[in-house]
Structures are given as structure tokens and as C-alpha cells.
Design an enzyme around this catalytic site. Sequence first.
Site, short mmCIF file in Angstrom:
data_model
loop_
_atom_site.label_atom_id
_atom_site.label_comp_id
_atom_site.label_asym_id
_atom_site.label_seq_id
_atom_site.Cartn_x
_atom_site.Cartn_y
_atom_site.Cartn_z
N GLU A 1 -4.70 -10.63 9.85
CA GLU A 1 -4.85 -12.09 9.83
C GLU A 1 -4.19 -12.74 11.05
O GLU A 1 -3.01 -12.47 11.36
CB GLU A 1 -4.23 -12.67 8.54
CG GLU A 1 -4.34 -14.20 8.51
CD GLU A 1 -4.09 -14.84 7.16
OE1 GLU A 1 -3.93 -14.11 6.16
OE2 GLU A 1 -4.06 -16.08 7.10
N LYS B 1 -4.41 -6.30 -3.35
CA LYS B 1 -3.98 -6.48 -1.96
C LYS B 1 -2.53 -6.93 -1.98
O LYS B 1 -2.13 -7.69 -2.88
CB LYS B 1 -4.82 -7.54 -1.25
CG LYS B 1 -4.34 -7.83 0.16
CD LYS B 1 -5.29 -8.73 0.92
CE LYS B 1 -5.09 -10.21 0.69
NZ LYS B 1 -3.74 -10.71 1.04
N GLU C 1 0.82 -8.11 0.81
CA GLU C 1 1.18 -8.46 2.19
C GLU C 1 2.36 -7.63 2.67
O GLU C 1 3.29 -7.35 1.92
CB GLU C 1 1.55 -9.94 2.27
CG GLU C 1 0.39 -10.88 2.01
CD GLU C 1 0.76 -12.35 2.19
OE1 GLU C 1 1.87 -12.64 2.68
OE2 GLU C 1 -0.08 -13.20 1.82
N SER D 1 -4.52 -17.57 -1.92
CA SER D 1 -4.91 -18.86 -1.32
C SER D 1 -5.38 -19.80 -2.43
O SER D 1 -5.46 -21.02 -2.23
CB SER D 1 -6.02 -18.66 -0.29
OG SER D 1 -7.05 -17.84 -0.79
#
Length: 298
Positions: free
Chosen positions: A189, A119, A121, A51
Site C-alpha cells: 500500500e 489479512k 498488517e 476501512s
Amino acid sequence: MAKFSTDRVNVCYLQELKKQKQKITALTAYDYPTARLLDEAGVDIILVGDSLGMVVLGYETTLPVTMDEMIHHTRAVTRARKRAMVIGDMPYLSFHLSKENSIANAARFIKEGGADGVKLEGATPARLELVKALVEAEIPVMGHVGLTPQSVHKIGGFKVQGKEEEQAEAIFRGALDLEKAGAFAVVLESVPAELAAEITSALKIPTIGIGAGPHCDGQILVVNDMLGLTSDYLPRFVKKYAELSEIISGAVKNYIAEVREGRYPEDQHCYHMKEDRLAALRKIRRKLLPERKAEKKK
Ligand code: KIV
């Protein structure tokens, strides 16, 4: 011998929090001063999220973020933290090519960035294989399912995921598979709270929710959003705990006005020479600007 601190939050500690039904707290950070404040306040996990691209670097999506940018910011964060576990977020295309390339990129977060884990996705078969390989390479992995912003073009925008049966099953299955592959936690999320609650009770590893309701084992937010530093539209799950944009903008407008009006700096902000040095100062002036003296005499 080692500087490794057992006081630092680690995988075992997070597991224990889940067991004890104590909530895990996580926030993103991208720089030294913010990471220091979060760490001192006692947050358990600091995620150097991709982000970064949207809230700090001004990109429209997270897709342009590079490994070098991520490492640069991860280093700033790990320099500041003492207690929190720092997780580096693998940016788009850093774990999509060969397995070797993906492991090498993940290892950069640990070796160069000083992070405690990564991390990534998604929970496709290839991702699950990669999670296993990373764990095999001693790199703790946090999974991420539900809304995965790196798939923004495929899913057609930043939309809630898993409201319908087929998608809900895929997300649930993905979380279970990530646990099986060795992930130490999973981010959920933008999924319905009911789905997140089911996944949380089914998994042995902690779930960290963002827009996933109150039943997850922990919560994460983008720090710029919760501090009121993001000017764009914010999703409904974001709670603003401060309005720093207003505070910063007010302070800067004040500064501009005071400088323009000669109200800043005041005497309390100045350094002064002692009386007996003022004669020396005048001497320096005559030495450096002799022509001005001559001009005056004319
Ligand atoms: O990049 C990020 O900040 C994230 C969080 C929103 C979980 O992935």
C-alpha cells in the site's frame, strides 16, 4: 457431502494467475448488495477491509473497529458471494495480544464469518511468528506492508512509504519475510511503483497493490472510493469509475421534490380496490367513524 465449491477462487488459483502473468482483481466490500454486485461482475478477491471503520461506520481512522463489527459485515459479504475469495481484515488489537487470542480471532473470520482467509498488517518478528501459527492452523494469510493504516499514529499520517532507502529496504524485507512465513499474498500500500515492481518480481506469491503502481500482480481499491461514494479527500492513486454520490444525491432531491409537490406516487405506483368493493369500504368508514356522520347531519 461438502458444499465446498471448487469453482471458488482460492490460493492455488491466485498463484496460477501470477504464474500466467494474469492480473488479479480485488475490491473491498462490507455488505450483501455490494458483495453480490462485485461477485457477479467477476472480481477475484473481496476484502472485508477494516476501512469499514472510515468509509461505512464514520470513524476517523480504522483503529476503533472491533472484531464483532468485522464479523457482522463479513457474514453479510459471504452470504452474497459465489465465486470470489473473501478475506477478513484483522482489526487493530485483534492480533496484538497473545498468540492464542490472535488465532482465536482469526478463526472467527473463518468459522463465524465464512471467510476464506484473513489479512493482517505489518511484518514485525511477532507478526511473522503469528503468520506461521495461522498457516499452521490452516488459515490462509494475506500480508500487508507499506502504508499500514493501523500504524497511523506511529507513522504520522497516511503518507507514502518507502521513498527513501532505509524504509524501502524494510518494506522489501517485510514482504520477503511474509512469503517465508507462509503468507499466500501481500498487499503493498502507498509505495513507489519502482519498489513494488522489484518486490513483485522477487516474490513467488502474488502482490496486490493499492497506490503501488501497475507492476503488482493485482490491484485493490476501496469500493466506496472507486464508486465515488466517499466525500472526503482521496489519495491520488484512486481512480473514480463512477460518481454514485452525485447520482444518489440527485435521486433523493428528486424524490423529496416530487413528494412535496404531490407528483409521487402516480397512479402506476398505486394499488386499487375493485368497483364492487367500494361500497364495502364506505360501510367500513361509517362503522369506524359513526360520530363523523352524526356531526355532518347537525
Ligand atoms: O482496509 C482496507 O480496505 C485495506 C485495503 C486498503 C487494502 O486494507
